[in-house]
Design an enzyme around this catalytic site. Structure first.
Site, PDB file in Angstrom:
ATOM      1  N   LYS A   1       0.816  -1.214   0.000  1.00  0.00           N
ATOM      2  CA  LYS A   1       0.000   0.000   0.000  1.00  0.00           C
ATOM      3  C   LYS A   1       0.860   1.278   0.000  1.00  0.00           C
ATOM      4  O   LYS A   1       2.052   1.242   0.270  1.00  0.00           O
ATOM      5  CB  LYS A   1      -0.927  -0.022   1.219  1.00  0.00           C
ATOM      6  CG  LYS A   1      -2.027  -1.083   1.135  1.00  0.00           C
ATOM      7  CD  LYS A   1      -3.028  -0.890   2.265  1.00  0.00           C
ATOM      8  CE  LYS A   1      -4.162  -1.887   2.185  1.00  0.00           C
ATOM      9  NZ  LYS A   1      -5.175  -1.613   3.249  1.00  0.00           N
TER      10      LYS A   1
ATOM     11  N   TYR B   1     -12.588  -1.406  -4.138  1.00  0.00           N
ATOM     12  CA  TYR B   1     -13.101  -1.460  -2.760  1.00  0.00           C
ATOM     13  C   TYR B   1     -14.620  -1.293  -2.695  1.00  0.00           C
ATOM     14  O   TYR B   1     -15.146  -0.931  -1.644  1.00  0.00           O
ATOM     15  CB  TYR B   1     -12.407  -0.406  -1.905  1.00  0.00           C
ATOM     16  CG  TYR B   1     -11.029  -0.823  -1.419  1.00  0.00           C
ATOM     17  CD1 TYR B   1     -10.877  -1.916  -0.555  1.00  0.00           C
ATOM     18  CD2 TYR B   1      -9.882  -0.135  -1.798  1.00  0.00           C
ATOM     19  CE1 TYR B   1      -9.633  -2.309  -0.100  1.00  0.00           C
ATOM     20  CE2 TYR B   1      -8.625  -0.516  -1.338  1.00  0.00           C
ATOM     21  CZ  TYR B   1      -8.510  -1.607  -0.485  1.00  0.00           C
ATOM     22  OH  TYR B   1      -7.275  -1.999  -0.027  1.00  0.00           O
TER      23      TYR B   1
ATOM     24  N   ASN C   1      -2.071   0.578   6.663  1.00  0.00           N
ATOM     25  CA  ASN C   1      -1.613  -0.694   7.224  1.00  0.00           C
ATOM     26  C   ASN C   1      -0.754  -1.511   6.264  1.00  0.00           C
ATOM     27  O   ASN C   1      -0.666  -2.729   6.377  1.00  0.00           O
ATOM     28  CB  ASN C   1      -2.808  -1.495   7.768  1.00  0.00           C
ATOM     29  CG  ASN C   1      -3.765  -1.946   6.697  1.00  0.00           C
ATOM     30  OD1 ASN C   1      -3.664  -1.524   5.549  1.00  0.00           O
ATOM     31  ND2 ASN C   1      -4.693  -2.807   7.061  1.00  0.00           N
TER      32      ASN C   1
ATOM     33  N   HIS D   1      -2.379  -5.238   1.683  1.00  0.00           N
ATOM     34  CA  HIS D   1      -3.695  -5.855   1.534  1.00  0.00           C
ATOM     35  C   HIS D   1      -3.499  -7.292   1.087  1.00  0.00           C
ATOM     36  O   HIS D   1      -2.587  -7.577   0.309  1.00  0.00           O
ATOM     37  CB  HIS D   1      -4.511  -5.112   0.453  1.00  0.00           C
ATOM     38  CG  HIS D   1      -5.701  -5.886  -0.031  1.00  0.00           C
ATOM     39  ND1 HIS D   1      -6.904  -5.853   0.619  1.00  0.00           N
ATOM     40  CD2 HIS D   1      -5.854  -6.741  -1.070  1.00  0.00           C
ATOM     41  CE1 HIS D   1      -7.762  -6.655  -0.017  1.00  0.00           C
ATOM     42  NE2 HIS D   1      -7.145  -7.199  -1.046  1.00  0.00           N
TER      43      HIS D   1
ATOM     44  N   GLU E   1      -9.804 -10.490  -7.545  1.00  0.00           N
ATOM     45  CA  GLU E   1      -8.796  -9.434  -7.415  1.00  0.00           C
ATOM     46  C   GLU E   1      -7.630  -9.659  -8.378  1.00  0.00           C
ATOM     47  O   GLU E   1      -7.126  -8.713  -8.982  1.00  0.00           O
ATOM     48  CB  GLU E   1      -8.319  -9.342  -5.959  1.00  0.00           C
ATOM     49  CG  GLU E   1      -9.422  -8.833  -5.032  1.00  0.00           C
ATOM     50  CD  GLU E   1      -9.071  -8.861  -3.556  1.00  0.00           C
ATOM     51  OE1 GLU E   1      -9.900  -8.373  -2.762  1.00  0.00           O
ATOM     52  OE2 GLU E   1      -7.987  -9.344  -3.187  1.00  0.00           O
TER      53      GLU E   1
HETATM   54  P1  CMP Z   1      -7.769  -4.011   3.426  1.00  0.00           P
HETATM   55  O1  CMP Z   1      -7.430  -5.429   3.737  1.00  0.00           O
HETATM   56  O2  CMP Z   1      -7.057  -3.376   2.297  1.00  0.00           O
HETATM   57  O3  CMP Z   1      -9.331  -3.899   3.158  1.00  0.00           O
HETATM   58  C1  CMP Z   1     -10.098  -2.768   3.511  1.00  0.00           C
HETATM   59  C2  CMP Z   1      -9.278  -1.752   4.238  1.00  0.00           C
HETATM   60  O4  CMP Z   1     -10.021  -0.777   4.907  1.00  0.00           O
HETATM   61  C3  CMP Z   1      -8.487  -2.420   5.339  1.00  0.00           C
HETATM   62  O5  CMP Z   1      -7.444  -3.136   4.747  1.00  0.00           O
HETATM   63  C4  CMP Z   1      -8.091  -1.249   6.220  1.00  0.00           C
HETATM   64  O6  CMP Z   1      -6.847  -0.711   5.877  1.00  0.00           O
HETATM   65  C5  CMP Z   1      -9.188  -0.254   5.917  1.00  0.00           C
HETATM   66  N1  CMP Z   1      -9.993  -0.013   7.083  1.00  0.00           N
HETATM   67  C6  CMP Z   1     -10.698  -0.894   7.783  1.00  0.00           C
HETATM   68  N2  CMP Z   1     -11.335  -0.297   8.799  1.00  0.00           N
HETATM   69  C7  CMP Z   1     -11.019   1.003   8.714  1.00  0.00           C
HETATM   70  C8  CMP Z   1     -11.374   2.127   9.481  1.00  0.00           C
HETATM   71  N3  CMP Z   1     -12.186   2.029  10.542  1.00  0.00           N
HETATM   72  N4  CMP Z   1     -10.840   3.306   9.114  1.00  0.00           N
HETATM   73  C9  CMP Z   1     -10.029   3.410   8.042  1.00  0.00           C
HETATM   74  N5  CMP Z   1      -9.688   2.369   7.268  1.00  0.00           N
HETATM   75  C10 CMP Z   1     -10.162   1.176   7.620  1.00  0.00           C
END
Ligand code: CMP
Length: 139
Positions: free
Chosen positions: A10, A50, A113, A116, A127
């Site tokens: 990411k 998403y 984070n 993904h 995906e």
């Molecule tokens: P990902 O696995 O990429 O799939 C959806 C993403 O949404 C997840 O990782 C997080 O990084 C993000 N995400 C989930 N919950 C929250 C939240 N409360 N606020 C911001 N981002 C979020």
């Protein structure tokens, strides 16, 4: 069984030049990178990717983050690759992630984070097909 999963390094990670360190953690965890490219998503692409989260309060923030810097999209192959990758990544929120996982080591927050990974075989197939042509997967 030998499986394939989809992964994204990411924007928070590419920006901090952590692509190599994250790839090494995936490889050390037993996964093989069988396709990979660095791209920058358009907002429309991020929103489509998403779309399952479209009703969530964090959707706009998530999409804007995902277009803020380049990303590296990957296909990973290995035994039980979907579950294995989720173990290597750690919990979505780095505060909950186990020591030694990618998110514990590198992630900044729940949103930023670092990585993904697909959550199930159906989403992995979708995906992968969204970002790669069949001939680009070299197992
Ligand atoms: P990902 O696995 O990429 O799939 C959806 C993403 O949404 C997840 O990782 C997080 O990084 C993000 N995400 C989930 N919950 C929250 C939240 N409360 N606020 C911001 N981002 C979020």
């Amino acid at each position: 069984a030998l499986e394939r999963t989809f992964s994204i390094v990411k924007p928070d990670a590419t920006k901090r030049n952590l692509t190599g360190k994250i790839c090494a953690m995936l490889e050390d965890g037993g996964l093989r990178i069988i396709a990979q490219k660095r791209i920058q998503l358009t907002l429309a692409q991020a929103q489509e990717f998403y779309s399952v989260h479209a009703e969530r309060p964090f959707y706009d923030e998530l999409c804007e983050f995902m277009v803020s810097e380049p990303i590296v999209v990957q296909v990973l192959e290995g035994e039980n690759a979907i579950l294995r990758n989720r173990e290597i990544m750690g919990a979505t929120n780095p505060a909950d992630a186990e020591e030694g996982t990618i998110r514990k080591t590198h992630a900044l927050s729940l949103g930023e984070n670092s990585i993904h990974g697909s959550d199930a075989p159906e989403t992995a197939a979708e995906e992968i097909a969204y970002f790669f042509a069949g001939l680009e997967l070299v197992g």
